[in-house]
Motif scaffolding. Structure first.
Motif, PDB file in Angstrom:
ATOM      1  N   GLU A 519       0.833  -1.205   0.000  1.00  0.00           N
ATOM      2  CA  GLU A 519       0.000   0.000   0.000  1.00  0.00           C
ATOM      3  C   GLU A 519       0.866   1.253   0.000  1.00  0.00           C
ATOM      4  O   GLU A 519       0.551   2.254  -0.664  1.00  0.00           O
ATOM      5  CB  GLU A 519      -0.942  -0.012   1.199  1.00  0.00           C
ATOM      6  N   GLU A 521       3.930   1.529  -1.219  1.00  0.00           N
ATOM      7  CA  GLU A 521       4.540   1.677  -2.547  1.00  0.00           C
ATOM      8  C   GLU A 521       3.549   2.302  -3.527  1.00  0.00           C
ATOM      9  O   GLU A 521       3.908   3.117  -4.390  1.00  0.00           O
ATOM     10  CB  GLU A 521       5.000   0.313  -3.065  1.00  0.00           C
ATOM     11  N   GLY A 522       2.263   1.888  -3.404  1.00  0.00           N
ATOM     12  CA  GLY A 522       1.234   2.461  -4.286  1.00  0.00           C
ATOM     13  C   GLY A 522       1.075   3.951  -4.079  1.00  0.00           C
ATOM     14  O   GLY A 522       0.892   4.714  -5.037  1.00  0.00           O
TER      15      GLY A 522
END
Length: 525
Positions: A519, A521-522
């Motif tokens: 999450e 990284e997103g």
């Protein structure tokens, strides 16, 4: 406790540096000279206080500074006598430096040495004492610091509820902590709160003969005196609990002359160090014992012949010393040269039948398997009523030593049936070198409470802090008196999850972490 007073510690350090830089580099010599000045100051203060109390009560009092005195070596004619009033600290403190030093050397110190008359132990042991402060400037500076020390002691006494203050002992202890000779030959000054504990446990009665065969600066004798004075005037409103929870008071002025005379003839001390004898004599005199009975004697040697003489003995004998086998008193039957064992037998010999002792010993005495150790413990169990074995934590004698010790309470000629053990874990002070006062009094008051209400039929739980052990069990264990042999440790069983469950939990945690990382990284694109 004075050693926790940082301001006072700083003054002691100043005093120490002044003597060192002033040419008195031998530490014990410096301590002795400082003690003489403390004595001069305290003697004057005590005399003024007693005179004021006598004026208030209307009782007769003869000042030690009343009348005239003939200096030693002077012929008896009117011109050679000096008024005793000018021998007070409060008088000569105002003299110019050089005149002050000369006055103390020629008049004050010789007067003090003969203070109690030619036949007194004090005069006998002071005859070779010398006042060797060499410089007027050092004397003036030292006297100024000592006056500041007394002001701090008075403040500490009021704030800490210490009506009786072991002034000399406390200052002496602070000085000792500065030098490498502290604890030489296993001699350590007993902490004041431990002395008070032992006195409460043995409970001397008015009229008892009380002794310490290795008395040092007289701490146990002073403790006994304080306790007895308090018992005599315990209805006084002046009494209050001190910082360690003990009831003590400075109301010796309420004693009758007969009571004072009996107390003065109740306390006896012996030591093999003439400096310590002088310190002990002055210490007791500074606290109201007008003519103390402290003598220079080796109580383990052939030259000491007393026996069956005392109702109460309290002592903290040297732990690591030894004596020449050929000089050991023939009444001592233990086959050893170890002083900690010989003193146990010696104390037994010195007690009257039915007399009680409170003695500090290293814990090795309780369990060591050597024949002399076992024989010493047999004396306690078979020839006495061994009432209590109280083990103390290893930090009690810091900063001098970390040795583990125990208190033995026994009565000569009694019948040991059961022995009461107590595991002291906290004496009310930190167990590091600083020995800082902690909140509360640790186990001190609980020891007294439990000792007084001890019951062999009830105190059987060996998981508790205190419990009884039957004599027969002690005998079967070769008279082992170590609490660890009899105490039952209570272990709490900890139940852990099965490995499979732990592994599954770790995998769940890993999945959650991986999800949150994805999450993150997103969000970063």
């Amino acid at each position: 406790m004075l050693q926790n007073n940082k301001e006072l510690k700083s003054k002691i350090d100043q005093l120490w540096i002044k003597f060192w830089s002033g040419g008195i580099s031998n530490p014990l010599t410096a301590i002795e000279q400082i003690t003489y000045l403390l004595f001069m100051k305290r003697l004057d203060d005590l005399d003024i206080k007693r005179k004021a109390e006598a004026d208030l009560t209307g009782e007769a009092y003869t000042s030690k500074f009343e009348g005239k005195w003939l200096p030693i070596g002077m012929h008896e004619n009117e011109g050679n006598y000096v008024e005793k009033e000018i021998l007070r600290w409060s008088h000569f403190r105002h003299l110019p430096a050089e005149e002050r030093l000369q006055h103390i050397q020629l008049n004050v110190f010789p007067f003090l040495k003969a203070l109690n008359g030619e036949e007194s132990p004090f005069t006998y042991h002071m005859k070779n004492a010398v006042f060797i402060i060499p410089k007027p400037a050092l004397l003036v500076e030292a006297m100024s610091i000592i006056e500041e020390i007394f002001e701090l002691i008075e403040k500490d006494a009021i704030e800490g509820g210490q009506a009786f203050q072991d002034i000399q002992g406390d200052v002496y202890e602070m000085l000792l902590s500065e030098i490498s000779t502290a604890g030489k030959n296993g001699q350590f000054r007993t902490p004041r709160h431990i002395i008070k504990l032992i006195v409460e446990l043995v409970g001397p009665q008015f009229g008892d003969r009380v002794a310490d065969p290795a008395c040092g600066s007289g701490g146990f004798l002073l403790g006994a005196y304080q306790y007895l004075v308090t018992q005599l005037v315990k209805d006084s409103k002046d009494l209050k609990l001190d910082e360690d929870g003990f009831l003590r008071g400075s109301v010796s002025s309420q004693l009758t002359k007969e009571e004072s005379d009996i107390l003065n003839n109740s306390l006896y001390g012996f030591d093999i160090d003439v400096t310590m004898v002088r310190l002990g004599l002055m210490n007791l005199m500074m606290h109201g014992v007008d003519n103390p009975n402290i003598d220079y004697k080796d109580t383990l040697s052939k030259g000491f012949t007393e026996s069956d003489s005392y109702h109460i003995i309290m002592a903290n004998p040297p732990f690591t010393g030894s004596i020449d086998k050929g000089d050991i008193n023939e009444s001592l039957q233990l086959s050893t040269t170890k002083t900690e064992l010989l003193f146990i037998e010696n104390i037994y010999n010195l007690l009257k039948m039915g007399g009680t002792a409170g003695v500090i010993v290293p814990q090795g005495v309780l369990f060591s398997s050597g024949k002399a150790f076992i024989d010493a413990r047999k004396i306690l169990v078979e020839k006495c009523e061994l009432k209590a074995v109280i083990t103390m934590p290893s930090g009690v004698f810091k900063p001098y030593a970390g040795v583990s010790t125990a208190i033995l309470i026994f009565t000569k000629g009694g019948n040991t049936k059961n022995i009461w053990f107590y595991n002291m874990q906290n004496d009310g002070y930190s167990l590091d070198d600083k020995r800082t006062k902690l909140e509360g009094n640790g186990d001190l008051q609980d020891i007294i409470k439990q000792f007084k209400k001890r019951d062999p039929y009830k105190d059987k739980d060996r998981k508790a802090k205190c419990f009884f052990v039957p004599k027969q069990e002690i005998i079967e264990g070769k008279y082992d008196l170590s609490i660890s042999r009899y105490k039952e440790e209570e272990f709490e069983e900890i139940v852990y999850e099965k490995p499979e469950a732990i592994l599954a939990n770790l995998k769940d945690m890993e999945r959650v972490i991986n999800k949150e990382l994805a999450e993150l990284e997103g969000l970063l694109g």
